[in-house]
Design a protein around this motif. Structure first.
Motif, PDB file in Angstrom:
ATOM      1  N   PHE B   5       1.237  -0.981   0.049  1.00 23.39           N
ATOM      2  CA  PHE B   5      -0.295   0.231  -0.410  1.00 23.39           C
ATOM      3  C   PHE B   5       1.044   1.221   0.100  1.00 23.39           C
ATOM      4  O   PHE B   5       1.740   1.613   0.248  1.00 23.39           O
ATOM      5  CB  PHE B   5      -0.771   0.247   0.762  1.00 23.39           C
ATOM      6  N   ARG B   6       0.239   2.565  -0.765  1.00 18.64           N
ATOM      7  CA  ARG B   6       0.886   3.595  -1.040  1.00 18.64           C
ATOM      8  C   ARG B   6       0.353   4.358  -0.148  1.00 18.64           C
ATOM      9  O   ARG B   6      -1.131   4.292   0.296  1.00 18.64           O
ATOM     10  CB  ARG B   6       1.095   4.038  -1.901  1.00 18.64           C
ATOM     11  N   SER B   7       1.186   5.637   0.873  1.00 20.24           N
ATOM     12  CA  SER B   7       0.609   6.853   1.419  1.00 20.24           C
ATOM     13  C   SER B   7      -0.821   6.763   0.852  1.00 20.24           C
ATOM     14  O   SER B   7      -0.346   7.404  -0.559  1.00 20.24           O
ATOM     15  CB  SER B   7       1.591   7.347   1.389  1.00 20.24           C
ATOM     16  N   GLY B   8      -1.562   7.698   1.148  1.00 23.57           N
ATOM     17  CA  GLY B   8      -2.366   8.631   0.796  1.00 23.57           C
ATOM     18  C   GLY B   8      -3.286   7.317   0.208  1.00 23.57           C
ATOM     19  O   GLY B   8      -4.803   8.412  -0.730  1.00 23.57           O
ATOM     20  N   LEU B   9      -3.520   6.247   0.036  1.00 28.31           N
ATOM     21  CA  LEU B   9      -4.770   5.500  -0.553  1.00 28.31           C
ATOM     22  C   LEU B   9      -6.017   5.409   0.102  1.00 28.31           C
ATOM     23  O   LEU B   9      -5.718   5.976   1.537  1.00 28.31           O
ATOM     24  CB  LEU B   9      -4.370   4.371  -0.407  1.00 28.31           C
ATOM     25  N   PRO B  10      -6.998   5.913  -0.238  1.00 29.01           N
ATOM     26  CA  PRO B  10      -8.261   6.020   0.574  1.00 29.01           C
ATOM     27  C   PRO B  10      -8.696   5.166   1.326  1.00 29.01           C
ATOM     28  O   PRO B  10      -8.307   3.684   0.613  1.00 29.01           O
ATOM     29  CB  PRO B  10      -9.760   6.595  -0.492  1.00 29.01           C
ATOM     30  N   ALA B  11     -10.097   4.913   2.138  1.00 27.74           N
ATOM     31  CA  ALA B  11     -10.017   3.850   3.228  1.00 27.74           C
ATOM     32  C   ALA B  11     -10.056   2.840   2.827  1.00 27.74           C
ATOM     33  O   ALA B  11      -9.984   1.760   2.919  1.00 27.74           O
ATOM     34  CB  ALA B  11     -10.582   4.550   4.573  1.00 27.74           C
ATOM     35  N   GLY B 447     -13.466  -6.704  14.554  1.00 27.60           N
ATOM     36  CA  GLY B 447     -15.441  -6.278  14.119  1.00 27.60           C
ATOM     37  C   GLY B 447     -15.475  -4.975  13.186  1.00 27.60           C
ATOM     38  O   GLY B 447     -16.688  -4.240  14.166  1.00 27.60           O
ATOM     39  N   TYR B 448     -14.342  -5.096  12.709  1.00 25.57           N
ATOM     40  CA  TYR B 448     -13.782  -3.814  12.348  1.00 25.57           C
ATOM     41  C   TYR B 448     -14.875  -2.987  11.886  1.00 25.57           C
ATOM     42  O   TYR B 448     -15.029  -4.130  10.419  1.00 25.57           O
ATOM     43  CB  TYR B 448     -12.553  -3.396  11.340  1.00 25.57           C
ATOM     44  N   ARG B 449     -15.408  -1.883  11.685  1.00 31.55           N
ATOM     45  CA  ARG B 449     -16.608  -1.530  10.806  1.00 31.55           C
ATOM     46  C   ARG B 449     -16.287  -0.825   9.590  1.00 31.55           C
ATOM     47  O   ARG B 449     -15.706   0.928  10.543  1.00 31.55           O
ATOM     48  CB  ARG B 449     -18.074  -1.437  11.297  1.00 31.55           C
ATOM     49  N   GLU B 450     -16.128  -0.359   8.651  1.00 35.32           N
ATOM     50  CA  GLU B 450     -15.712   0.213   7.806  1.00 35.32           C
ATOM     51  C   GLU B 450     -15.892   2.182   8.075  1.00 35.32           C
ATOM     52  O   GLU B 450     -17.724   2.258   8.629  1.00 35.32           O
ATOM     53  CB  GLU B 450     -15.668   0.350   6.304  1.00 35.32           C
ATOM     54  N   GLY B 451     -15.508   3.105   7.700  1.00 39.30           N
ATOM     55  CA  GLY B 451     -16.080   4.325   8.261  1.00 39.30           C
ATOM     56  C   GLY B 451     -15.910   4.861   9.452  1.00 39.30           C
ATOM     57  O   GLY B 451     -16.175   6.228   9.981  1.00 39.30           O
ATOM     58  N   GLU B 452     -15.851   3.747  10.473  1.00 36.39           N
ATOM     59  CA  GLU B 452     -15.218   4.502  11.996  1.00 36.39           C
ATOM     60  C   GLU B 452     -14.300   4.439  12.227  1.00 36.39           C
ATOM     61  O   GLU B 452     -13.108   3.888  12.340  1.00 36.39           O
ATOM     62  CB  GLU B 452     -16.372   3.166  12.390  1.00 36.39           C
ATOM     63  N   TYR B 454     -10.850   4.354  15.042  1.00 36.75           N
ATOM     64  CA  TYR B 454     -10.401   4.076  15.840  1.00 36.75           C
ATOM     65  C   TYR B 454      -9.803   4.561  16.996  1.00 36.75           C
ATOM     66  O   TYR B 454      -8.495   5.519  16.039  1.00 36.75           O
ATOM     67  CB  TYR B 454      -9.713   2.390  15.667  1.00 36.75           C
ATOM     68  N   PRO B 455      -9.406   4.651  18.292  1.00 38.40           N
ATOM     69  CA  PRO B 455      -8.241   4.351  18.970  1.00 38.40           C
ATOM     70  C   PRO B 455      -6.801   3.329  18.628  1.00 38.40           C
ATOM     71  O   PRO B 455      -7.315   2.357  17.892  1.00 38.40           O
ATOM     72  CB  PRO B 455      -8.115   4.304  20.911  1.00 38.40           C
ATOM     73  N   GLY B 546      -9.290   7.869   7.267  1.00 36.54           N
ATOM     74  CA  GLY B 546      -9.932   7.418   8.274  1.00 36.54           C
ATOM     75  C   GLY B 546     -10.519   6.358   9.353  1.00 36.54           C
ATOM     76  O   GLY B 546     -11.417   6.310   9.242  1.00 36.54           O
ATOM     77  N   LEU B 547      -9.510   5.755   8.768  1.00 39.23           N
ATOM     78  CA  LEU B 547      -9.427   4.855   9.977  1.00 39.23           C
ATOM     79  C   LEU B 547      -9.255   4.668  11.496  1.00 39.23           C
ATOM     80  O   LEU B 547      -9.940   4.077  12.058  1.00 39.23           O
ATOM     81  CB  LEU B 547      -8.053   3.614   9.435  1.00 39.23           C
TER      82      LEU B 547
END
Lengths: 741, 741
Positions: B5-11, B447-452, B454-455, B546-547
Motif C-alpha cells: 500500500f502506498r501512503s494516501g490510499l483512500p480508506a 469487528g472492524y466497521r468501515e467508516g469508523e 478507532y483509537p 479515516g481509520l
C-alpha cells in the motif's frame, strides 16, 4: 597543661615544647618500633559493663585475626579489686554486655557462628542460651542481606537487642526476621531507591517480645524495617510501673523521621501510644538532673552547659571546655534517684574524652590526663571502670571513683602495644589566613633530628584526630606510625571546628538540612575551601619552622577526608602525592543518588543551570589543575570514584584506582576496612605510593606485581606543569629511609 | 502477490485490499477471540533437527508454564511420513538437539533441574546421561552467577556445547566451571568495569575435552571467560582428518575481539595454532559453493547476492529480494561435497523468512507463502523439516523437498492457537516526508466497521515487525492482539530499513563503530528523528484514510523501541499515551557506562562541551515538551530509567515507573520478560494504561491496587499544554470497548 602552639613559632621553640608534652616519654628508648601488624591489631573496645556492686567488670575487645581473616571479639572479665583480667570467651562478635539484675551473671549478645543470639554467662565464661532465633538474618552489604546501618560488616543477627526489668524478672527482647514473599512489582519512588543498588536485599521486620517471670513470652509489637530504632537495635526500654515503654519510628517522609512513644501494659496486655514526635527524644538522650535536655551552647571557647526543661525553663551549669553527646564519648547514665547524671565529654581544647558528673547545681569534670572512651558504671553510680587511651597511650582499663575523681589503673588491654616505643606526637593548633583554628597532631619521625627537613604527609578525617590510640576511624589505611618510623612527619589535622563560628555552623547546617542559606558558593567556601586554606597554612607553618620539606608533601584522607583530599589537589599546588579513600562525594555522577547533600553545595543537578558550579568545583571537572599523583583505594567501586579516576587519567594525571573486595563476591569490604588482608595490603600500598611519588623509592618486588612498573609509565606520561618527577625527588638531599619488611 | 500500500490510499481501497490479503481468512468466523493467556503461551521453537535419513525429526518448543512460574521446554519427535508428533520429554531447557551419527538416537543438552547436561535419548524419550558436569555453574543476571550473554534467564550450565565426529565415534564437548579464588584486589579498568555492577559475579573458565572411541576423554584446551566463542557455547568444531579444529577468541583490547583457529591433533595429542584474525571467520559463517564468503550488497530494491573468495574473486548470483545472515532466519548448511548450500533468508519486501538453495551458478528461493524460521536438514541436504509461521499463522511444521521446493504440512505446534479466530492483519509500507520507506502491519480491531475511526497504538521495535506469530521479541509486553480485540487499531511499524540508503547506513555504521562521520547532529537526525517522521507520517496516512482517531493515539516500544518512544514523545505532539519498555539509552546518566554508543550521538559526555547536544535531544532534558502520559516498565531499574522518570515527574508529566522483579531478590527478570506472572501483569498494566489515558476507562479493581487512583492524581496534576484529560477523551464519539476479563 598542654601547650597550644601558635602559627609561626620558631622550630627550636616548637621542639623544645614538644619535649615537654606529657604524652611523650622523652629520653626513654626501651621499646621496639611499630610494625604494620601492630597497627592492624590495635584493640577496639566498644562494650564494657560493671557489676551492680562494682566488684567485677566485663568487656569485649575486637582484634583483627589475620589467620581467621576477620576481626574476633574477646570477652574478658576483670576483678576490680585486684585488676586481674581473664579472657573467658572468643567469639565472632559480642554486644550489649550487661549484668543480670539480682544475679552474679552477665548477659550478652554473642555470635558463636550462628548469628548474634542472647546468652547468659557466669564470670568464668560458662555460657547458656537465653534466646536463640533459629533463623538469623544476614545483614550488611552482601547478597540477599538486609543492609542495616552503614558500616556493619556482613554477618547474621538473630536477637537484635534486649533489656532486663530492674528486678531482673522480665526480659524484653527483639528478634529480626526475614519477610517472605519477594517478587513484588515496585513503582516510582520505590524504584528510584534502587538506583544505586549494587546487591540484592531482603526485607525484614522486627518482633518485640516480653518474657515474664513464668517464662512465657508474648509479642508486643512488630516493627517494619523502616523503623530505624528497631533495626539498629536501639529499642531502648523504660520500665515504668506496669508499663514497658519504647520508642518507635514512623514514616512521615522526612529525612529525620518521626517518632512515637509506645507503652505495653503488662497487666492489660495491650499497647497504647503515649506521645509522638521529637519532644520525646529527650526521654533517653542526655537528660539532666532537672529532667530537662542537656546541651552545650555558644561558640568556640565560650561554651556553656545548659539544661532546658520541656516547659522551656533553662538551667545553666556555667562555662565548660567540652562538648557532650558525641558518640565517641563514654555515654550517659542517671542515678536511680534521678539527681545525678554522668556524661561522656569531648574536650574542645585537649581533644580528650572524659566524664562530667552533674548534680542539680554543679558540674564536676573527671580528668585522668588521657581519654576515657568507654565506661561501665555500678548500680549506685558511685564508680566506673573505663577504657583509657591517648595518641601515644595504648588502651588500658582504669577504675574511677565518680564522687572523688580518684583513679586507679587496672590491666592493660594490649600488652603487645605496650611494648612499642611511643612515637613523639605533639598536639598542635593552627590559625589560617581566614582566622579559623584547626587542631591536630604532629607525629615526628623516629630518630628526629633538629634542623633536618622531612618529607611530610597530611592525614585528615573530619574531627577524628584526637586522643585515641591509632584509631582506624581516623587513620584508616594510612599507616601513620609506619610513615613516622620510616622518616616522614605526619600531620594529623582536623577540619576547622564549625563550633568556632556561627558562619561555619550555618554552612554545615545548610549542608545537613539539604538547602541553604547560605548560597552554594558560600557553602563550598566555608566547608571545603576554607578547610583547604587551613591545611595549606598549617603546612606552611611547619615548613617555615624548618620541620618539613615542602617539595615532598603528600595528603591522605578517607570519606570526609577524601573530599578534602580531592578539593585540596584541585585547589592547591602544594601536594605531590595524594591518597583518597573510599570517597566520591562532590562528583557529578553522585548527584542523582544524594540530591539533598548536593543541592546546598551546587544549587541542583549538574545538567541544568548549575553546571557552572560543578565546573568550578567538582574534582573530576578540574582534573587538569592537579599537581599530585592520586591513588584512590575504595571498597565500593562507585560511579563517582570511577568518574574521578577516568577524568584524572584523561588529564594525564598519574592515578590508580584500587578496589578492595569482600571475603567473596557475595559481600563487600566495609567503608572502614574490616578484612585483615585488605587492611594490610592497603596500608602497604599507601607506603609504596608515597615512597614512590614523594621519595622516588621504587620497590619492584612490592605487593601487587606490575603496579610499580605501571607507575613508571604514569610518571613518564604525566604533564610536566607542576609535578616533579620521582627521579628529581630522589635526588633531593634527604636520606631515603630504609624500607620496612 | 501481496499488495503493497502506498501512503494516501483512500480508506475504501485500503480495506478492500485488506480483504484480499492472503493472511486474512476473510468471511470466516469459526474461532474464538484472543485471550491474554494465548499471548503468554505462544510457543517458541529454537531447536529442531532431522535424522540423517530424513525420516524422523525432533524439536523443542518453549512454552510459558504459568503454574511452574517459568517457561518449560517440551521435546517432541515427529514421524516425517505420517506427521505424527509425540512429546517425549518436558524439561527446564533443551538445546542442541542432534542425531548421533550412525545410530537411531538423538543427543541433546537437557536441563532436568541440575543444569544443562549432555544426554542421549531414543525416539521414545528414554534418556541416559552422556556427560554430566557435577558442578554446574549459575549463569544469567543473578547473584554469584556468570552473566553469560545478555538475555539468558538465570539457570545453571554444566555442559556448554558438544559435537560428534562425522563417524560418531569421537565426542568433543566443553564444560564450564567456576574459578576459585575470589578476593582479588582490582585496579583501574577492572574497577571501571564494575561501574554498573548490580549483582555479584563469579569468574569461570571453559574446558574443551575430546572423548575417543575408547571412552577416555582428554582435555585439549582451557579457555578464559573472556573468550566469547567458548562461553556462548559456540566452539563450533571442524573434524578434518586427524585434527579437531576450533576457533578461540583472544584479547586484543578491541570491541570486536581477535580470533584464532586452533587445531588439536588426535594422534600427536598436541595443539597448534593454524591462523589468526578475521579471515577465519568465513570458515563457518555463510560460506558459498565456491568456498567464498556470501553477502548481499547494494541498496534497497537492488540487492545482489555475491560470493567473495579469500583471494578477492567475486561471484554474483544476481539480484535477490532477501538478506542473509539474519539470526532470526533458518541458518546455513553445506552439502557433504561442498557444492550446495542452503541458507536462511529474510525477505526485504514480504518480511518473510525463507530458504535459498545455492549451487555454483544458481540460486533458488523456496517460498511456502509464510515464514520458515527454524529448519533441520537431512544428511544428504535433500529435505528439511521447518517451523512455518506468519503474522496470523500459528507455528506449524512443514516438510520441504529442497530440490523441488515441494512442501507438505505436518503437525501444528500449538493447537491452542489454531483455535483462535485470526485477526485481520494487513502488511503495509509507508513513505515519509524524508522519502524513506518504513514497513509494518496494520492490525484491525475485531469487528472492524468501515467508516469508523478507532483509537490506535503504534508498536515499534527495530525490524522485528515481520512474518512471525505474536513474536515476544517484537511485541514484548504490549498485548497487540488484545488491543485489537478491545477495539484498537495497532500499527506494528519497523524503523526505516538502513538498507534503503547509503546515508542511513553511514549513520548506523557510525553508531556501531563508536564514532562518526557523520557528525552527531546528522546521526541523531538519521537514526531517530527521521524515524519519528516515519511514525508521524504513517499515523497521518491512517488518519487521512479515516481509520484511526488522531486524538486517541498511543505509542509503545521496548529496547530500541523505547528509544523511539522517548524521542517521539519529546519531538512529536501526536501521542497522548506512551509505554516505554526497559530502555534508557540516550539519557545522560547512561553515558559513563556506554561511551562508545553515546559518542557518535552526542559527541562526548554530558558534562563537557557537548552538553547542548544533550539538552537538545536527551529525553529527560526535554521532559517539558511531552504531551503524553508515559509508562516505563523495566527489568533493570537502571539509573537512566530513573533519571527519565524523575525528569518527567518534575515536569508534571503523568508518569509511572514499574519495576518487574526476578523470581527472588537474588535474580533479575530478563530484558524480554520470561516470568509468566510478570508478563501477564505487564500486559494487563499496558492495557489499563492505554485504556485510561486514551479512552478514559478507569478500572479501580484493576491489577495493582491504588495505581488507578494515582493516575487520577497525575491527570489532575498534569500541565494542560497539550494533553486532553481522560474525561474529555471519554466523551469522544467512539464506543468504549468492553473490558475483557
Amino acid at each position: 597543661m598542654k601547650p597550644l602552639f601558635r602559627s609561626g613559632l620558631p622550630a627550636a621553640a616548637f621542639l623544645a615544647a614538644a619535649a615537654l608534652s606529657p604524652a611523650i616519654a622523652a629520653g626513654e628508648s626501651k621499646g621496639r618500633p611499630w610494625t604494620i601488624e601492630d597497627i592492624l591489631t590495635v584493640p577496639e573496645v566498644n562494650e564494657i559493663a560493671l557489676a551492680h556492686d562494682g566488684k567485677r567488670a566485663i568487656y569485649a575487645v575486637d582484634i583483627a585475626d589475620i589467620a581467621a581473616g576477620r576481626p574476633r571479639s574477646h570477652v574478658r572479665t576483670v576483678d576490680v579489686a585486684t585488676g586481674r583480667t581473664r579472657t573467658i570467651l572468643t567469639v565472632e562478635a559480642a554486644k550489649s554486655l550487661r549484668p543480670i539484675p539480682g544475679t552474679p551473671d552477665w548477659s550478652a549478645l554473642l555470635d558463636f557462628g550462628d548469628g548474634l543470639q542472647l546468652y547468659r554467662m557466669d564470670n568464668e565464661g560458662a555460657v547458656r542460651p537465653l534466646i536463640v532465633n533459629p533463623s538469623p538474618v544476614p545483614v550488611g552489604k552482601a547478597d540477599m542481606s538486609f543492609p542495616i546501618g552503614g558500616g556493619m560488616r556482613p554477618s547474621r543477627i538473630g536477637v537484635l537487642d534486649y533489656d532486663w526489668s530492674p528486678d531482673g524478672k522480665w526480659l524484653w527482647y527483639s528478634l529480626i526476621k526475614a519477610k517472605p514473599g519477594a517478587g513484588r512489582v515496585r513503582f516510582d519512588d520505590e524504584v528510584s531507591a534502587l538506583r544505586n543498588r549494587r546487591r540484592s536485599a531482603i526485607e525484614v521486620e522486627v518482633d518485640y517480645l516480653l518474657r515474664g517471670p513464668d517464662g512465657a513470652a508474648v509479642r508486643i509489637a512488630t516493627r517494619p524495617s523502616t523503623d530505624r530504632v528497631a533495626t539498629r537495635g536501639g529499642g531502648r526500654i523504660v520500665w515504668q510501673n506496669d508499663e514497658v515503654r519504647f520508642r518507635v519510628e514512623v514514616q512521615d517522609g522526612t529525612l529525620g523521621g518521626k517518632f512515637e512513644l509506645w507503652a505495653w501494659d503488662r497487666t492489660k496486655q495491650a499497647i497504647s501510644k503515649l506521645a509522638s514526635q521529637r519532644d520525646l527524644l529527650s526521654m533517653w538522650i542526655l537528660v539532666g538532673p532537672h529532667g530537662g535536655q542537656l546541651a552545650t551552647t555558644g561558640v568556640d571557647k565560650k561554651l556553656e552547659l545548659v539544661e532546658t526543661s520541656s516547659d522551656g525553663r533553662r538551667h545553666s551549669y556555667g562555662p565548660v571546655a567540652f562538648e557532650i553527646g558525641d558518640p565517641r564519648a563514654a555515654g550517659w547514665k542517671m542515678s536511680a534517684d534521678g539527681r545525678r547524671v554522668v556524661l561522656g565529654t569531648r574536650g574542645t581544647e585537649d581533644l580528650r574524652y572524659g566524664l562530667a558528673v552533674l548534680e542539680r547545681n554543679a558540674v564536676r569534670v573527671i580528668d585522668t590526663g588521657a581519654s576515657l572512651t568507654r565506661c561501665g558504671f555500678d548500680g549506685a553510680l558511685a564508680t566506673a571502670v573505663c577504657v583509657e587511651e591517648g595518641m601515644t597511650i595504648p588502651p588500658r582499663l582504669i577504675h574511677i571513683d565518680l564522687r572523688t575523681g580518684a583513679a586507679r589503673r587496672l590491666d592493660s588491654i594490649s600488652s603487645r602495644h605496650d611494648a612499642i616505643e611511643p612515637l613523639r606526637v605533639i598536639p598542635r593548633s593552627f590559625v589560617s589566613r581566614d582566622g579559623y583554628r584547626a587542631q591536630g597532631y604532629v607525629v615526628l619521625p623516629r630518630g628526629y633530628r633538629e634542623g633536618e627537613r622531612y618529607p611530610a604527609l597530611v592525614v585528615t578525617h573530619g574531627s577524628d584526630a584526637d586522643e585515641r590510640f591509632s584509631e582506624p576511624g581516623n587513620q584508616w589505611n594510612y599507616p601513620v606510625q609506619l610513615f613516622a618510623e620510616r622518616g616522614y612527619v605526619v600531620l594529623l589535622l582536623n577540619d576547622p571546628s564549625p563550633r568556632q563560628s556561627d558562619e561555619l555552623m550555618d554552612a554545615y547546617r545548610a549542608w545537613m538540612r539539604g538547602k541553604g542559606p547560605p548560597d552554594p558558593d558560600t557553602v563550598r567556601q566555608r566547608i571545603w575551601l576554607n578547610g583547604i586554606h587551613s591545611i595549606e597554612d598549617a603546612v606552611k607553618d611547619l615548613s617555615t619552622e624548618g620541620l618539613i620539606d615542602p617539595n615532598r608533601l603528600g595528603i591522605a584522607g578517607y570519606s570526609r577526608g577524601s573530599q578534602m583530599v580531592n578539593v585540596a589537589i584541585t585547589n592547591s599546588r602544594l601536594f605531590r602525592a595524594a591518597s583518597s579513600g573510599d570517597g566520591g562525594f562532590l562528583e557529578p555522577s553522585g548527584y542523582a543518588g544524594a540530591r539533598a547533600s548536593y543541592d546546598p553545595v551546587y544549587g541542583g543537578g549538574p545538567l541544568g543551570d548549575n553546571i557552572d558550579h560543578y565546573r568550578r568545583f567538582a574534582p573530576s571537572l578540574n582534573a587538569r589543575k592537579i599537581c599530585a599523583a592520586v591513588l584512590q583505594q575504595v571498597a565500593s567501586a562507585s560511579p563517582s570514584q570511577i568518574e574521578l579516576f577516568e577524568a584524572l587519567r584523561d588529564a594525564d594525571v598519574p592515578t590508580q584506582l584500587s578496589y578492595y573486595p569482600g571475603t567473596s563476591p557475595a559481600s563487600d569490604e566495609t567503608h572502614v576496612f574490616h578484612i585483615p588482608s585488605n587492611r594490610l595490603q592497603a596500608m602497604r600500598e599507601n607506603l609504596a605510593w608515597f615512597d614512590y611519588w614523594l621519595l622516588g623509592v621504587r620497590d619492584p618486588d612490592a605487593l601487587f606485581a606490575g603496579r610499580v612498573a605501571n607507575w613508571d609509565r604514569l610518571a613518564n606520561g604525566q604533564r610536566d606543569r607542576c609535578v616533579l618527577t620521582p627521579r628529581q625527588n630522589a635526588q633531593s638531599s634527604s636520606p631515603i629511609p630504609a624500607k620496612i619488611r
